[in-house]
Motif scaffolding. Sequence first.
Motif, PDB file in Angstrom:
ATOM      1  N   ASP A  10       0.830  -1.214   0.000  1.00 24.14           N
ATOM      2  CA  ASP A  10       0.000   0.000   0.000  1.00 24.14           C
ATOM      3  C   ASP A  10       0.861   1.259   0.000  1.00 24.14           C
ATOM      4  OD1 ASP A  10      -2.820  -1.071   0.360  1.00 24.14           O
ATOM      5  OD2 ASP A  10      -1.790  -2.049   2.041  1.00 24.14           O
ATOM      6  N   ASP A  64       7.675  -0.807  -8.020  1.00 25.41           N
ATOM      7  CA  ASP A  64       6.912  -1.596  -9.007  1.00 25.41           C
ATOM      8  C   ASP A  64       5.893  -2.511  -8.331  1.00 25.41           C
ATOM      9  OD1 ASP A  64       8.355  -0.467 -11.043  1.00 25.41           O
ATOM     10  OD2 ASP A  64       9.795  -2.132 -11.216  1.00 25.41           O
ATOM     11  N   ARG A 110       0.621  -1.208  -5.113  1.00 24.72           N
ATOM     12  CA  ARG A 110      -0.674  -1.329  -5.805  1.00 24.72           C
ATOM     13  C   ARG A 110      -1.067  -0.009  -6.469  1.00 24.72           C
ATOM     14  NH1 ARG A 110      -4.267   1.761  -3.153  1.00 24.72           N
ATOM     15  NH2 ARG A 110      -4.119   1.942  -0.894  1.00 24.72           N
ATOM     16  N   LYS A 111      -2.010  -0.078  -7.401  1.00 24.46           N
ATOM     17  CA  LYS A 111      -2.536   1.150  -8.028  1.00 24.46           C
ATOM     18  C   LYS A 111      -3.053   2.095  -6.952  1.00 24.46           C
ATOM     19  CE  LYS A 111      -4.223  -0.283 -12.511  1.00 24.46           C
ATOM     20  NZ  LYS A 111      -5.395  -0.634 -13.297  1.00 24.46           N
ATOM     21  N   ARG A 112      -2.802   3.357  -7.119  1.00 27.96           N
ATOM     22  CA  ARG A 112      -3.179   4.413  -6.176  1.00 27.96           C
ATOM     23  C   ARG A 112      -2.502   4.264  -4.808  1.00 27.96           C
ATOM     24  NH1 ARG A 112      -7.715   3.540  -9.001  1.00 27.96           N
ATOM     25  NH2 ARG A 112      -8.725   2.251  -7.428  1.00 27.96           N
ATOM     26  N   ARG A 155       0.984   4.739  -2.292  1.00 33.52           N
ATOM     27  CA  ARG A 155       1.750   5.974  -2.031  1.00 33.52           C
ATOM     28  C   ARG A 155       3.210   5.670  -1.693  1.00 33.52           C
ATOM     29  NH1 ARG A 155      -2.077   3.980   1.328  1.00 33.52           N
ATOM     30  NH2 ARG A 155      -1.472   5.079   3.229  1.00 33.52           N
ATOM     31  N   ARG A 186       5.727   8.015 -11.099  1.00 33.89           N
ATOM     32  CA  ARG A 186       4.946   6.918 -11.690  1.00 33.89           C
ATOM     33  C   ARG A 186       3.569   7.455 -12.051  1.00 33.89           C
ATOM     34  NH1 ARG A 186       7.889   1.958 -10.700  1.00 33.89           N
ATOM     35  NH2 ARG A 186       9.878   2.798  -9.968  1.00 33.89           N
ATOM     36  N   THR A 187       2.894   6.754 -12.956  1.00 29.65           N
ATOM     37  CA  THR A 187       1.564   7.223 -13.349  1.00 29.65           C
ATOM     38  C   THR A 187       0.479   6.748 -12.381  1.00 29.65           C
ATOM     39  OG1 THR A 187       1.513   5.377 -14.871  1.00 29.65           O
ATOM     40  CG2 THR A 187       1.956   7.539 -15.824  1.00 29.65           C
ATOM     41  N   GLU A 188       0.648   5.529 -11.842  1.00 21.99           N
ATOM     42  CA  GLU A 188      -0.464   4.975 -11.042  1.00 21.99           C
ATOM     43  C   GLU A 188      -0.183   4.938  -9.541  1.00 21.99           C
ATOM     44  OE1 GLU A 188      -1.141   1.324 -13.236  1.00 21.99           O
ATOM     45  OE2 GLU A 188      -2.869   2.311 -14.140  1.00 21.99           O
ATOM     46  N   VAL A 189       0.970   5.470  -9.165  1.00 21.68           N
ATOM     47  CA  VAL A 189       1.347   5.492  -7.744  1.00 21.68           C
ATOM     48  C   VAL A 189       1.785   6.919  -7.431  1.00 21.68           C
ATOM     49  CG1 VAL A 189       3.102   4.686  -6.115  1.00 21.68           C
ATOM     50  CG2 VAL A 189       2.089   3.069  -7.723  1.00 21.68           C
ATOM     51  N   SER A 190       1.326   7.465  -6.298  1.00 21.23           N
ATOM     52  CA  SER A 190       1.782   8.829  -5.978  1.00 21.23           C
ATOM     53  C   SER A 190       3.160   8.757  -5.308  1.00 21.23           C
ATOM     54  CB  SER A 190       0.736   9.532  -5.100  1.00 21.23           C
ATOM     55  OG  SER A 190       1.193   9.642  -3.789  1.00 21.23           O
TER      56      SER A 190
END
Length: 336
Positions: A235, A251, A254-256, A258, A272-276
């Motif tokens: 997470d 890598d 998970r998506k979204r 942090r 990254r595009t899908e992780v802040s």
Amino acid sequence: MAAAVTAPKKAVTTARRRVQIPDTMIAEAIDRFGPPEVLTAHRRPVPSVSPNEVLISLRSAGVGNWDARIRDGSWALDKVRFPYVLGVDGAGIVAAKGSRVRRFDVGDRVWSYSYRPAKGGFYAEFVVVPSHDVGHLPDGVDLTHAGMVVATALTAQQGIDDHLRVRGGERVLIFGASGAVGTYAVQIAKLRGAHVIGTATGRDAQELVQRLGADAVVDARDLRDLGRLKQIALDAILATAGGDGLEHCIDLVRKRGRVAYPDGVEPPPKPRTEVSVGSFDAVPGAHELDRLAKLFLGAHLRIPIAAEYSLTHAADAHRRLERGRVLGRIGLRIRH
Ligand SMILES: NC(=O)c1ccc[n+]([C@@H]2O[C@H](COP(=O)([O-])OP(=O)(O)OC[C@H]3O[C@@H](n4cnc5c(N)ncnc54)[C@H](OP(=O)(O)O)[C@@H]3O)[C@@H](O)[C@H]2O)c1
């Protein structure tokens, strides 16, 4: 080398003490940028307080890797005036206060984190800091170790609670868990009810991270060992170091999910595009120090100390820092 882990005593109250203020003091300062040898003992005037400042008679101070970078000139500081007294955090007794200071009395046990205090840093027998950078030391945290906690525990607390906002049940990776920030981050993430995985290299470091409460430890320098994380959708990550191992771990978020890291981590992780992925600076201040005091009071956090040096051996502390593999924090004992 195994780190000494100090467990705060339950309730220790210290008699209020008046402090003799001499005209001069010993401070470890640099007259030019360079290797640890440039850090030498100087006799300096004890700085005087302005209305909103506090004079602290120091018992201990922290030694951080940013100090080494300031010393060697690689940390971009503007307007450095030599001799420059290093040190951004420490603990001691209030020796004097300015006319507008209400929160403290002479004799109070205090700790402080103050980035570049104008009248000199914490590698000294006395320091003057703005009173809003000072907090009351919680009972049970002894003065000889409290100064070795402040900047790094604040960074860990703000990373876990304010930037990652870790919640119970989350799977949180502390990248660089055996270091000065990481050892607190492990303990705080556990307190928040997370499933905590720490990275550490070497048996001593891995055992320390486990003793601090991590549920699992992996070696981030060993890609095969990192493979054990593949089954876990992370997470969040608090990163205290950068590089290939960290990129590999991101890598696995998970998506979204942090990722947070304190400014200074090199190389900084790639966006990254899908992780802040975001950086932060530890915020000083009375409110932040009160939060930290509550944390120590409520949870009896352990204080991992890799090595302690006397004030006049600050150069040795820097040599130790530069050898790496520091478990917890290095500190200076200033008076006994
Ligand atoms: N901006 C701010 O407010 C702020 C505040 C505090 C700290 N910081 C920064 O935060 C960072 C961490 O500080 P710290 O005092 O905790 O440092 P530290 O004590 O040196 O800890 C860093 C940890 O990362 C590990 N590590 C280093 N390189 C690694 C690699 N390539 N792969 C895996 N692990 C690696 C180290 O393990 P080994 O010992 O095994 O190498 C160590 O456990 C520093 O860059 C510091 O400047 C910034």
